[in-house]
Design an enzyme around this catalytic site. Structure first.
Site: not given
Ligand code: NAD
Ligand code: UDP
Length: 319
Positions: A31-32, A36, A56, A99, A145, A149
């Site tokens: 998590d970057n 969060g 990231d 990735n 977004y 997705k």
């Protein structure tokens, strides 16, 4: 198994991590911290089967040792967050998914993509089955977004078809519960925090638009079942119980016992009119249906946010 969860410090990623550890597996959380918080994972500080990497996912991902599963959850998810970080959101959906798929491919491991009901956009079919292709504005503010997705789903299917990666895609409908950020801007956390502070509940538009709210433990159960099933096409997970936003505000006021008023604010651009999942596929193939009614889930969520209030009591800043 050794499993990777991207977005592990977020709302859903942290609950999923807890569940995977409870199943006896090891988890590497990546998590970057863009949306969060470390506090969502603070209870795992002394857990030897958990490791955290602050990275990231839009940059190449390296994890030591052999991995057996990747859960790709890293992406801003609240409209307020993704409108604040439009390019990072597109990158997490595009480069991050590439990735994560690359990591799964290199390890010969399974990958589950966290997709969204937003792939249906402002739907013209209601409730939404997986076979509906959606109604998305490709250049509106929400497109950062929605299209990220949709691209992530297309890329996941391409890695499955071309490289034989063992993939899963879950289309998650509005989910709520403890560990949402009080300021993340989504409707349940906004209303609960506003009610506890005695501030007006902010209703966008006339409040007649609908959403269907799933409690987090129900969602995590469905995700675990999907990961263990042999389904490569997208699967909807959500609670079909549908509420208008005005009805939700009434329920929050009743649950908190708050005397807050409501305040009407402008409806955001392209805000979907209605949303409810058709969960026939999950029900038939995963034997899954949500168990926690909104009244019960809301009580637990209110308790969580109450517990976060400093000793100053109601009105004091929540974190
Ligand atoms: P969240 O914002 O609480 O969690 C997302 C996490 O991803 C955060 O910890 C954030 O820091 C991390 N992240 C974002 N970009 C990153 C990057 N480039 N590299 C590393 N980490 C990064 O949101 P959430 O509600 O927990 O959502 C998690 C996933 O589930 C998202 O992919 C979201 O699109 C999906 N989803 C959630 C819902 C919902 O109702 N909660 C609905 C549909 C889909
Ligand atoms: N909403 C609202 N008040 C708020 C936050 C959201 O009326 O303080 C509305 C929003 O316009 C949308 C619905 O509640 O119609 C759900 O919004 P949310 O941001 O939670 O998620 P979305 O489903 O839009 O991604």
């Amino acid at each position: 198994m050794k499993l990777v969860v991207t977005g592990a410090a977020g709302f859903l990623g942290s609950h999923l991590t807890d569940r995977l550890l409870a199943e006896g597996h090891s988890v590497v959380g990546i998590d970057n911290l863009i949306t969060g918080r470390r506090r969502n994972l603070a209870h795992l500080r002394d857990e030897p089967r958990f490791a955290f990497l602050e990275r990231d996912v839009s940059e190449p991902i390296e994890v030591e040792g052999e991995i057996e599963g990747v859960f790709h959850f890293a992406s801003p998810a609240s409209p307020v967050d993704y409108l604040r970080f439009p390019i990072q959101t597109l990158k997490a959906g595009a480069l991050g998914t590439r990735n994560a798929l690359g990591l799964a491919r290199a390890n010969g491991s399974r990958l589950l993509l966290a997709s969204t009901s937003e792939v249906y956009g402002d739907p013209l079919v209601h409730p939404q089955p997986e076979t509906y292709w959606g109604n998305v504005n490709p250049v509106g503010p929400r497109s950062v977004y929605d299209e990220a997705k949709r691209f992530a789903e297309a890329l996941t299917m391409a890695y499955h078809r071309e490289h034989g990666v063992d993939t899963r895609i879950v289309r998650i409908f509005n989910t709520y519960g403890p560990r949402m950020r009080p300021d993340d801007g989504r409707v349940v956390s906004n209303f609960v925090v506003q009610a506890l502070r005695g501030a007006p509940l902010t209703i966008y538009g006339d409040g007649s638009q609908s959403r269907s709210f799933c409690y987090v433990s129900d969602l995590v159960e469905g995700i675990w079942r999907l990961f263990n099933a042999d389904i490569h096409e997208p699967v909807n997970l959500g609670n079909p119980g549908e509420y208008t936003i005005r009805a939700l505000s009434d329920l929050v006021l009743a649950t908190t016992g708050s005397a807050s008023t409501v305040e009407v604010r402008p409806l955001p651009t392209d805000d979907p009119r209605m949303r409810s999942p058709d969960i026939s596929l999950a029900s038939a193939r995963l034997d899954w249906t949500p168990r926690i009614p909104l009244e019960v889930g809301l009580k637990r969520t209110v308790e969580y946010f109450r517990g976060m209030q400093p000793p100053g009591g109601p009105g004091a800043a929540l974190e």
